[in-house]
Motif scaffolding. Structure first.
Motif, short mmCIF file in Angstrom:
data_model
loop_
_atom_site.label_atom_id
_atom_site.label_comp_id
_atom_site.label_asym_id
_atom_site.label_seq_id
_atom_site.Cartn_x
_atom_site.Cartn_y
_atom_site.Cartn_z
N ASP A 5 -3.21 7.17 -5.91
CA ASP A 5 -2.28 6.84 -4.86
C ASP A 5 -1.42 5.83 -5.36
N VAL A 6 -1.76 5.05 -6.64
CA VAL A 6 -0.89 3.99 -7.08
C VAL A 6 0.10 4.55 -8.08
N ALA A 46 -0.53 0.33 -3.77
CA ALA A 46 0.22 1.50 -3.37
C ALA A 46 1.31 1.61 -2.48
#
Length: 319
Positions: free
Chosen positions: A255-256, A218
């Motif tokens: 979140d990536v 991330a």
């Protein structure tokens, strides 16, 4: 350009083979970060016989794909991939699996063992384990019994990959496992990070299930590229559309950020839907002919050309 590839098995082998086709015309620093949850075949047998060792099969295949394209490299690659014959205890084991276990015991360090094996093969790149301890995959699956809505827990890479139900989510055991430090360093320094192709739930997703690796992915400033499979995998992703693969990745690692998605044109029945799914993730979709015609195998030269086009449009050092 520093390229980190995430995956395992035949999918990662295909990606690394394609990257090798870009050498020596393009300077690439390649690091393969390989899943360590395999519990089938030779790797499974060795895990049961040698306590605490990493399953070597996917690591061996990555090393073979990166071997030097000279007589020495080809000889050692063939030897590593060769399976012992006969009826004895070694029957069915690839030579490379046994060598990796031996090197690990001699050096007492799985990363040092992989580096030593890479030197033997003249590997044009580095192979690292996702974690320095063996992991197990645990999946929540529906549709495995008379109640189609009942959620069942299935444990083990082989059991998950061959389930007759539909996988809803996967996790790792132990849940508090940490990523290989050298793999985290490679991710932090990468210009490009690739996900796939490969078995989605058992080769690709495990990398985002380690909390520290997911955080590193991330936070990385690298360009993140997803290479989709050419067909759904029986059991594991049977019935999945290409866009569902992206949705599953986003659900496990919201979140990536994914920057690019590469897919084979003939494997996408509804390109508009896939483009929408990619754009929803903030990604650009590239549809290319990257399969061996009439098969579900990636063509190394076509995949290499598609990767070169993605790399060419990246800014700054990544280019």
């Amino acid at each position: 350009m520093r390229v980190v590839t995430l995956g395992g098995g035949h999918g990662l082998h295909a990606m690394l083979t394609a990257l090798q086709r870009l050498l020596p015309d393009r300077r690439l620093d390649i690091t393969a970060v390989v899943t360590v949850a395999d519990d089938g075949g030779s790797s499974g047998r060795l895990r049961r016989e040698v306590d605490g060792i990493l399953p070597p099969g996917d690591l061996r295949m990555a090393l073979s794909a990166l071997s030097a394209p000279d007589d020495r490299g080809r000889l050692w690659s063939r030897t590593f991939q060769h399976r012992f014959t006969g009826q004895g205890a070694l029957a069915g084991h690839p030579v490379g699996n046994v060598v990796l276990i031996g090197l690990t015991e001699v050096l007492d360090d799985p990363v040092a063992a992989l580096d030593a094996a890479g030197a033997l093969l003249g590997a044009r790149g580095r192979v690292l384990p996702m974690a320095c301890q063996p992991l197990d995959i645990v999946a929540e699956v529906v549709g495995v019994d008379d109640d189609p809505a009942a959620v069942r827990t299935i444990r083990g890479q082989v059991a998950v990959a061959t389930t007759v139900g539909q996988v809803q989510s996967v996790s790792l055991d132990p849940a508090d496992a940490t990523a290989c430090p050298q793999a985290l360093e490679a991710i932090a320094a990468a210009d490009v990070i690739t996900f796939g192709p490969g078995s989605w739930f058992t080769s690709v997703l495990p990398h985002v299930l380690l909390p520290d690796m997911r955080a590193a992915l991330a936070a990385s400033p690298a360009h993140r590229l997803v290479v989709l499979n050419l067909a759904a995998q029986m059991g594991e992703t049977e019935g999945f559309s290409p866009e569902q693969h992206l949705e599953v990745l986003a659900a496990h690692a919201p979140d990536v950020q994914v920057d690019s998605v590469l897919a084979d044109r003939s494997a996408v029945a509804l390109p508009g839907r896939l483009r929408t799914a990619a754009e929803r993730m903030g990604s650009r979709l590239d549809l290319r002919d990257i399969a061996v015609p009439g098969t579900a195998r990636h063509d190394p030269d076509r995949l290499a050309a598609a990767l070169a086009d993605v790399f060419a449009r990246l800014p700054g050092p990544a280019r």
